[in-house]
Motif scaffolding. Sequence first.
Motif, PDB file in Angstrom:
ATOM      1  N   GLU A   2       0.836  -1.213   0.000  1.00  0.00           N
ATOM      2  CA  GLU A   2       0.000   0.000   0.000  1.00  0.00           C
ATOM      3  C   GLU A   2       0.867   1.259   0.000  1.00  0.00           C
ATOM      4  O   GLU A   2       0.557   2.239  -0.675  1.00  0.00           O
ATOM      5  N   ILE A   3       1.954   1.226   0.741  1.00  0.00           N
ATOM      6  CA  ILE A   3       2.869   2.368   0.778  1.00  0.00           C
ATOM      7  C   ILE A   3       3.499   2.586  -0.588  1.00  0.00           C
ATOM      8  O   ILE A   3       3.522   3.706  -1.101  1.00  0.00           O
ATOM      9  N   THR A   4       3.998   1.522  -1.215  1.00  0.00           N
ATOM     10  CA  THR A   4       4.654   1.675  -2.515  1.00  0.00           C
ATOM     11  C   THR A   4       3.655   2.086  -3.594  1.00  0.00           C
ATOM     12  O   THR A   4       3.987   2.876  -4.477  1.00  0.00           O
ATOM     13  N   SER A   5       2.452   1.576  -3.534  1.00  0.00           N
ATOM     14  CA  SER A   5       1.417   1.966  -4.497  1.00  0.00           C
ATOM     15  C   SER A   5       1.099   3.457  -4.380  1.00  0.00           C
ATOM     16  O   SER A   5       1.007   4.170  -5.390  1.00  0.00           O
ATOM     17  N   LEU A   6       0.950   3.937  -3.164  1.00  0.00           N
ATOM     18  CA  LEU A   6       0.670   5.357  -2.950  1.00  0.00           C
ATOM     19  C   LEU A   6       1.847   6.214  -3.377  1.00  0.00           C
ATOM     20  O   LEU A   6       1.669   7.280  -3.979  1.00  0.00           O
ATOM     21  N   LEU A   7       3.058   5.751  -3.125  1.00  0.00           N
ATOM     22  CA  LEU A   7       4.247   6.508  -3.517  1.00  0.00           C
ATOM     23  C   LEU A   7       4.361   6.606  -5.038  1.00  0.00           C
ATOM     24  O   LEU A   7       4.659   7.667  -5.582  1.00  0.00           O
ATOM     25  N   LYS A   8       4.098   5.512  -5.738  1.00  0.00           N
ATOM     26  CA  LYS A   8       4.114   5.553  -7.205  1.00  0.00           C
ATOM     27  C   LYS A   8       3.054   6.519  -7.731  1.00  0.00           C
ATOM     28  O   LYS A   8       3.309   7.291  -8.653  1.00  0.00           O
ATOM     29  N   ASP A   9       1.859   6.471  -7.145  1.00  0.00           N
ATOM     30  CA  ASP A   9       0.791   7.383  -7.549  1.00  0.00           C
ATOM     31  C   ASP A   9       1.207   8.834  -7.319  1.00  0.00           C
ATOM     32  O   ASP A   9       0.963   9.699  -8.154  1.00  0.00           O
ATOM     33  N   PHE A  10       1.847   9.104  -6.198  1.00  0.00           N
ATOM     34  CA  PHE A  10       2.342  10.447  -5.890  1.00  0.00           C
ATOM     35  C   PHE A  10       3.290  10.923  -6.991  1.00  0.00           C
ATOM     36  O   PHE A  10       3.143  12.025  -7.523  1.00  0.00           O
ATOM     37  N   TYR A  11       4.262  10.108  -7.343  1.00  0.00           N
ATOM     38  CA  TYR A  11       5.248  10.515  -8.355  1.00  0.00           C
ATOM     39  C   TYR A  11       4.642  10.617  -9.752  1.00  0.00           C
ATOM     40  O   TYR A  11       5.063  11.448 -10.545  1.00  0.00           O
ATOM     41  N   GLN A  12       3.656   9.821 -10.058  1.00  0.00           N
ATOM     42  CA  GLN A  12       3.088   9.820 -11.401  1.00  0.00           C
ATOM     43  C   GLN A  12       1.978  10.847 -11.591  1.00  0.00           C
ATOM     44  O   GLN A  12       1.718  11.259 -12.720  1.00  0.00           O
ATOM     45  N   ASN A  13       1.309  11.273 -10.499  1.00  0.00           N
ATOM     46  CA  ASN A  13       0.113  12.095 -10.674  1.00  0.00           C
ATOM     47  C   ASN A  13       0.054  13.404  -9.903  1.00  0.00           C
ATOM     48  O   ASN A  13      -0.733  14.274 -10.249  1.00  0.00           O
ATOM     49  N   ARG A  14       0.834  13.567  -8.831  1.00  0.00           N
ATOM     50  CA  ARG A  14       0.663  14.782  -8.024  1.00  0.00           C
ATOM     51  C   ARG A  14       1.913  15.135  -7.243  1.00  0.00           C
ATOM     52  O   ARG A  14       1.866  15.510  -6.082  1.00  0.00           O
ATOM     53  N   VAL A  15       3.051  15.036  -7.875  1.00  0.00           N
ATOM     54  CA  VAL A  15       4.323  15.256  -7.203  1.00  0.00           C
ATOM     55  C   VAL A  15       4.434  16.696  -6.677  1.00  0.00           C
ATOM     56  O   VAL A  15       4.004  17.638  -7.339  1.00  0.00           O
ATOM     57  N   THR A  16       4.958  16.835  -5.469  1.00  0.00           N
ATOM     58  CA  THR A  16       5.250  18.133  -4.865  1.00  0.00           C
ATOM     59  C   THR A  16       6.660  18.079  -4.281  1.00  0.00           C
ATOM     60  O   THR A  16       7.215  16.997  -4.069  1.00  0.00           O
ATOM     61  N   THR A  17       7.221  19.243  -4.016  1.00  0.00           N
ATOM     62  CA  THR A  17       8.569  19.301  -3.444  1.00  0.00           C
ATOM     63  C   THR A  17       8.602  18.694  -2.056  1.00  0.00           C
ATOM     64  O   THR A  17       9.538  17.992  -1.688  1.00  0.00           O
ATOM     65  N   TYR A  18       7.545  18.962  -1.284  1.00  0.00           N
ATOM     66  CA  TYR A  18       7.507  18.512   0.110  1.00  0.00           C
ATOM     67  C   TYR A  18       6.453  17.418   0.280  1.00  0.00           C
ATOM     68  O   TYR A  18       5.336  17.548  -0.199  1.00  0.00           O
ATOM     69  N   LEU A  19       6.840  16.375   1.001  1.00  0.00           N
ATOM     70  CA  LEU A  19       5.946  15.249   1.252  1.00  0.00           C
ATOM     71  C   LEU A  19       6.046  14.860   2.719  1.00  0.00           C
ATOM     72  O   LEU A  19       7.154  14.705   3.250  1.00  0.00           O
ATOM     73  N   ILE A  20       4.890  14.733   3.368  1.00  0.00           N
ATOM     74  CA  ILE A  20       4.845  14.241   4.742  1.00  0.00           C
ATOM     75  C   ILE A  20       4.076  12.923   4.764  1.00  0.00           C
ATOM     76  O   ILE A  20       2.984  12.832   4.212  1.00  0.00           O
TER      77      ILE A  20
END
Length: 133
Positions: free
Chosen positions: A26-44
């Motif tokens: 679940e963590i890796t799936s969400l991380l891939k989605d973050f990088y592919q669809n809504r990347v930001t400089t800061y991530l918490i």
Amino acid sequence: MKFRVHQYNDLDLTIHEATEPTDTDEITSLLKDFYQNRVTTYLIWDLNKGGNPELSIDDIRKINDISIEYGSQRKTGKTAIVTDNDLYFGLSRMYEIYAEIETDLPLQVQVFREFNQAIAWFGINIKEGWVPY
């Protein structure tokens, strides 16, 4: 999904809020989605209510490999893990140390107990009394 995603485009910030214990897939799936669809400089990663209680070194490598693969999108990026849970804090520190020695990771990772510490590390100017959600 065991995470809520909070996006603050004006702050160039995304928060992944765990709502219950989760696993590495679940963590890796969400991380891939973050990088592919809504990347930001800061991530918490907010692990106050959940995380992976059985995180192994192989899990750490899987998560780190995704950040290496996509990390060029965040060359000045910072990722903060925030948790007041002692178990998740310790496991997250293991990840932080692993990420620190990984020479191919183009971003910084740090673990905190409180949101305001992470925001201060990011250097984001927020309004007095700002609450993430």
